[in-house]
Design a protein around this motif. Structure first.
Motif, PDB file in Angstrom:
ATOM      1  N   ASN A 219       4.808   3.123  -4.907  1.00 22.09           N
ATOM      2  CA  ASN A 219       3.735   2.467  -4.101  1.00 22.09           C
ATOM      3  C   ASN A 219       4.122   1.086  -3.826  1.00 22.09           C
ATOM      4  N   CYS A 230      -2.386  -5.226   3.921  1.00 21.12           N
ATOM      5  CA  CYS A 230      -2.490  -4.277   4.923  1.00 21.12           C
ATOM      6  C   CYS A 230      -3.999  -4.468   5.744  1.00 21.12           C
ATOM      7  N   ASP A 232      -6.390  -2.047   8.017  1.00 22.10           N
ATOM      8  CA  ASP A 232      -6.587  -0.779   8.853  1.00 22.10           C
ATOM      9  C   ASP A 232      -8.267  -0.618   9.391  1.00 22.10           C
ATOM     10  N   THR A 238      -4.800  -4.913  -0.454  1.00 20.40           N
ATOM     11  CA  THR A 238      -3.513  -5.301  -1.119  1.00 20.40           C
ATOM     12  C   THR A 238      -3.273  -4.665  -2.239  1.00 20.40           C
ATOM     13  N   PRO A 239      -2.038  -4.369  -3.032  1.00 22.94           N
ATOM     14  CA  PRO A 239      -1.987  -3.834  -4.259  1.00 22.94           C
ATOM     15  C   PRO A 239      -2.403  -4.434  -5.244  1.00 22.94           C
ATOM     16  N   ILE A 268      -1.117   1.085  -2.779  1.00 29.63           N
ATOM     17  CA  ILE A 268      -0.729   1.203  -1.325  1.00 29.63           C
ATOM     18  C   ILE A 268       0.524   2.107  -1.250  1.00 29.63           C
ATOM     19  N   SER A 269       0.521   3.207  -0.471  1.00 30.34           N
ATOM     20  CA  SER A 269       1.591   4.185  -0.451  1.00 30.34           C
ATOM     21  C   SER A 269       2.540   3.764   0.703  1.00 30.34           C
ATOM     22  N   GLN A 272       0.869   4.497   4.145  1.00 34.34           N
ATOM     23  CA  GLN A 272       0.009   3.526   4.347  1.00 34.34           C
ATOM     24  C   GLN A 272       0.598   2.527   4.853  1.00 34.34           C
ATOM     25  N   LEU A 273       1.528   1.752   4.482  1.00 36.38           N
ATOM     26  CA  LEU A 273       2.097   0.687   4.921  1.00 36.38           C
ATOM     27  C   LEU A 273       2.575   0.859   6.291  1.00 36.38           C
ATOM     28  N   ALA A 276      -0.130   1.064   8.935  1.00 34.99           N
ATOM     29  CA  ALA A 276      -1.240  -0.083   8.910  1.00 34.99           C
ATOM     30  C   ALA A 276      -1.230  -0.741  10.277  1.00 34.99           C
TER      31      ALA A 276
END
Length: 333
Positions: A219, A230, A232, A238-239, A268-269, A272-273, A276
């Protein structure tokens, strides 16, 4: 720590030992030194010298073992931004390292302000450091060492320069694992940077601006000196694990609340990054910085996103707000 005197930069450093014993109060010291017009002033172990001669003992645990903590605050147009939050984190870090800072917080604030004032800087990057210090006869028991605090101010530095804002950051997503929090507490601002430096070197060799590291589960974590956000369709995130709890990161949460933008912390995978709608980084060294490309892939068609713009705009507006900032002169007067 060695600091080189550079003609294009004005450096001021102060190191705290038995300061009040040797020189009285910080107020007396600063007022007494106003008559001096030497921008290269160092206070170290009770002695004054030119900054080009600044040094730290080789046997200091901070140098030998990276056994130190630090914090960085910035000054913009003569005002510290969120100084008290940085001070609080610094003191908490020293406590977590079991070497609680013994200096009065107001004295530290005056020293930081004094660094900036003496350097004649309107915009500055100001760092406070505490090392474990030197233990007698080089014994291996860190409890025997005498901690040392120092501070310096240099001209404000940028991860992403203002003129490159529209271009944004081009980052490399590495497969380098960030040091796990089970080994080193990431909420303590520390100098354990070999993973981050390796990521930076890899990024520079590939032509990127900087790097992002992952955790043991692949992650997303953070980059060298910055947190990551990120965006969406559901908002900003955020992590939540394995990262420094940055002051600018917290500032984004405060700003998002004011802007009525949903924001959260969660894992956050990599997917996903990459998918975004927007990405941005946060740091004292530049504030809110758009990321427009990750490992060759454009984010938002390579353009700065609307959410990033809103947060970035409000971030800089807050620098003149009295409840968010504090003038250098007000600390010294």
């Amino acid at each position: 720590m060695c600091i080189r005197d550079r003609t294009e930069r004005k450096y001021i450093a102060l190191t705290w030992g038995s300061f009040t014993e040797n020189h009285g109060t910080v107020d007396n010291y600063l007022s007494r030194d106003k008559k001096k017009n030497n921008l290269n002033i160092l206070w170290l172990d009770g002695n004054f010298s030119e900054l080009s001669k600044a040094k730290i003992p080789i046997l200091d645990w901070g140098f030998l073992r990276s056994d130190a903590t630090y914090d960085v605050v910035h000054v913009w147009k003569g005002r510290f931004f969120r100084l008290d939050l940085h001070i609080e984190r610094f003191y908490k870090s020293t406590q977590k390292l079991r070497m609680p800072c013994q200096m009065d917080k107001n004295d530290l604030k005056k020293i930081l302000a004094g660094c900036v004032k003496k350097a004649g800087l309107e915009n500055a990057y100001v760092e406070m450091i505490q090392t474990r210090g030197v233990s007698p006869n080089f014994v291996r028991d860190p409890r025997q060492a005498s901690p040392r605090v120092m501070a310096f101010a240099v001209p404000f530095g940028w991860i992403l320069k203002q003129e490159d804002f529209e271009k944004g950051l081009d980052v490399l997503l590495t497969d380098i694992k960030r040091i796990p929090p089970s080994s080193v507490d990431p909420t303590i601002k520390n100098y354990h940077w070999m993973d981050l430096v390796t990521g930076m070197l890899n990024a520079y060799e590939k032509g990127n601006d900087t790097a992002i590291l992952v955790d043991e589960n692949n992650n997303i974590t953070e980059g060298p000196g910055f947190n990551l956000f990120c965006v969406d369709e559901k908002g900003v995130f955020t992590p939540d694990h394995g990262v420094l709890e940055g002051i600018t990161r917290q500032t984004v949460f405060d700003l998002a609340k004011e802007l009525n933008i949903p924001i959260s912390k969660k894992p956050i995978s990599i997917q996903q990054l990459k998918s975004a709608k927007e990405l941005f980084a946060t740091s004292t060294a530049g504030g809110v910085m758009p990321i427009t490309k990750v490992s060759g892939n454009k984010i938002n068609f390579g353009k700065v996103g609307n959410i990033t713009r809103q947060i970035h705009k409000l971030y800089w507006e807050k620098h003149s707000a009295k409840d968010w900032s504090e003038s250098v002169d007000s600390i010294l007067n």
